[in-house]
Scaffold this motif. Structure first.
Motif, short mmCIF file in Angstrom:
data_model
loop_
_atom_site.label_atom_id
_atom_site.label_comp_id
_atom_site.label_asym_id
_atom_site.label_seq_id
_atom_site.Cartn_x
_atom_site.Cartn_y
_atom_site.Cartn_z
N TYR A 178 -106.19 -48.85 -54.08
CA TYR A 178 -106.55 -50.28 -54.25
C TYR A 178 -105.59 -50.72 -55.55
CZ TYR A 178 -109.65 -54.30 -53.36
OH TYR A 178 -110.01 -55.62 -53.07
N GLY A 182 -102.87 -53.31 -52.29
CA GLY A 182 -104.30 -53.12 -51.43
C GLY A 182 -104.95 -54.37 -51.77
N ARG A 183 -105.13 -54.81 -52.90
CA ARG A 183 -105.81 -56.19 -53.21
C ARG A 183 -105.33 -57.32 -52.63
NH1 ARG A 183 -108.82 -55.10 -58.73
NH2 ARG A 183 -108.60 -52.69 -58.92
N ALA A 186 -106.48 -57.01 -49.15
CA ALA A 186 -108.05 -57.24 -49.32
C ALA A 186 -108.22 -58.91 -49.11
CB ALA A 186 -108.65 -56.71 -50.18
N ALA A 198 -112.87 -49.86 -50.29
CA ALA A 198 -111.60 -49.52 -51.07
C ALA A 198 -111.94 -48.01 -51.42
CB ALA A 198 -111.71 -50.35 -52.12
N THR A 200 -110.25 -45.23 -54.25
CA THR A 200 -109.40 -44.98 -55.39
C THR A 200 -109.56 -43.60 -55.78
OG1 THR A 200 -111.22 -45.95 -56.80
CG2 THR A 200 -109.21 -47.43 -56.14
N PRO A 228 -114.21 -56.00 -52.14
CA PRO A 228 -114.66 -54.72 -51.48
C PRO A 228 -116.19 -54.83 -51.20
CG PRO A 228 -113.00 -53.93 -52.80
CD PRO A 228 -113.35 -55.38 -53.27
N TRP A 231 -117.00 -49.08 -52.26
CA TRP A 231 -116.02 -48.61 -53.00
C TRP A 231 -116.20 -47.00 -52.65
CZ3 TRP A 231 -112.31 -50.13 -56.62
CH2 TRP A 231 -112.02 -51.58 -56.64
#
Length: 371
Positions: A178, A182-183, A186, A198, A200, A228, A231
């Motif tokens: 993320y 990735g963001r 999203a 997400a 990580t 998200p 997480w």
């Protein structure tokens, strides 16, 4: 080698005094270069035009120009892609600003492994184009766009044969890594009504830990990590498998390291197969075990795959993936677009500003992690 030299003139009120060398494979200084020259009057700026890029995985700036040798010797800050100089060429170098985001091409080069030079990647500048590519290919597969295009080329109007797929609203997109890409994925997924999971490496239990502290293009991404719905984190298989078990679309956007190589293999595709997920890889081909992916697709476990990156690159012509239904293969171009060199200059400017203010620069590579 072709050389174009520009020296610093003009001024603002900054005390930063560095010798900045910009090396790019283009004939003229990039857009924004003259702005840098004026903004940092106590810095010396030089631009050196390297030969046009002529192949994959080339390393080492050749020492065949007395002028380039002198510029390298004087440089304290260097903007470059992944064609790094040898250590002895840059005795005064303190900072390398890369024009690429993937650090796996640099991590084993001596200038990184055998020095204490600070390296900064260009994470953040490619996020918008790559995120567009994710949904371009995903929606093309889900909506049988190849079939529709074939009908158009054949001048056929056949709405009966169209498979009428469900839309993405309500489905879950799992974003493996993320970061800036990735963001932005999203952000778009949220607009399509998707649930966002997400993943990580390290836990992100607090709002502060979920914030993106890297370089971000204005108006993009998920700076505060608020998008998200769930997480997940970890570097072990059980944590990864828990994350994968709830995913309808998996997007791989994490760096390639020794820990992430072949992170997705037989067991992972079997888990994704429980929901017949789609797999989209826009990071590095080595994240995926391609033999396992091929078997999973042939067995019907996955609904489809979009591969902008493969292992090896280019993908061998005898790979079965080329002709598989619901597989899109593109030649590592998801981050390619106009205006990116200017964005690199913007990032260099931001990092010089932070350096001048005594602040941490954007996208500093953490030694030991490899990204």
């Amino acid at each position: 080698m072709r050389e174009i030299l520009k020296s610093s003139t003009g001024g603002t009120n900054t005390d930063l005094a560095e010798n900045v060398l910009v090396t790019l494979s283009q004939k003229e200084p990039p857009e924004g270069y003259s702005r840098l020259v004026k903004k940092f009057p106590n810095c010396t700026f030089n631009f050196y035009a390297l030969e046009e890029w002529d192949g994959l995985w080339h390393f080492g700036i050749p020492d065949d120009s007395p002028r380039l040798s002198e510029l390298l010797r004087q440089a304290t800050v260097l903007l470059v892609d992944w064609t790094l100089p040898n250590i002895e060429q840059v005795p005064n170098l303190k900072i390398v600003q890369l024009s690429i985001s993937g650090f796996d091409r640099v991590v084993k080069q001596p200038l990184y492994t055998d020095t204490g030079i600070t390296f900064c990647t260009s994470n953040g500048i490619y996020s918008t184009k790559i995120a567009e590519h994710v949904f371009l290919t995903l929606l093309s597969i889900r909506n049988s766009f190849d079939q529709l295009l074939s009908q158009q080329h054949s001048r056929i109007w056949d709405d009966i044969a169209y498979p009428r797929p469900k839309d993405l609203s309500g489905t879950t997109i799992g974003i493996l890594g993320y970061g800036s890409i990735g963001r932005q994925v999203a952000r778009i997924a949220s607009g399509l009504g998707m649930k966002i999971h997400a993943y990580t490496a390290s836990p992100r239990p607090t709002p502060a830990s979920r914030a993106d502290r890297g370089y971000i293009l204005p108006g993009t991404g998920d700076r505060n990590g608020q998008l998200p719905d769930a997480w997940f984190s970890g570097t072990d298989k059980p944590s990864l498998h828990t994350f994968l078990s709830g995913v309808d679309v998996l997007v791989c956007s994490l760096p390639l390291t020794d820990l992430t190589r072949h992170m997705l293999s037989t067991a992972e595709f079997e888990i994704l197969g429980r929901r017949k997920a789609y797999v989209v890889n826009v990071s590095r081909g080595g994240i995926i075990d391609h033999d396992a992916l091929t078997k999973a697709l042939k067995a019907g476990l996955l609904a489809g795959a979009s591969l902008d990156v493969t292992e090896p690159e280019p993908l061998p012509t005898d790979s079965e993936l080329w002709t598989m239904r619901d597989v899109v293969i593109t030649p590592h171009i998801s981050g390619t677009g106009r205006g990116y060199v200017a964005r690199v200059v913007d990032l260099l400017e931001a990092n010089l500003e932070r350096l001048s203010a005594g602040e941490s620069m954007f996208n500093v590579v953490k030694r030991g992690r490899g990204y």
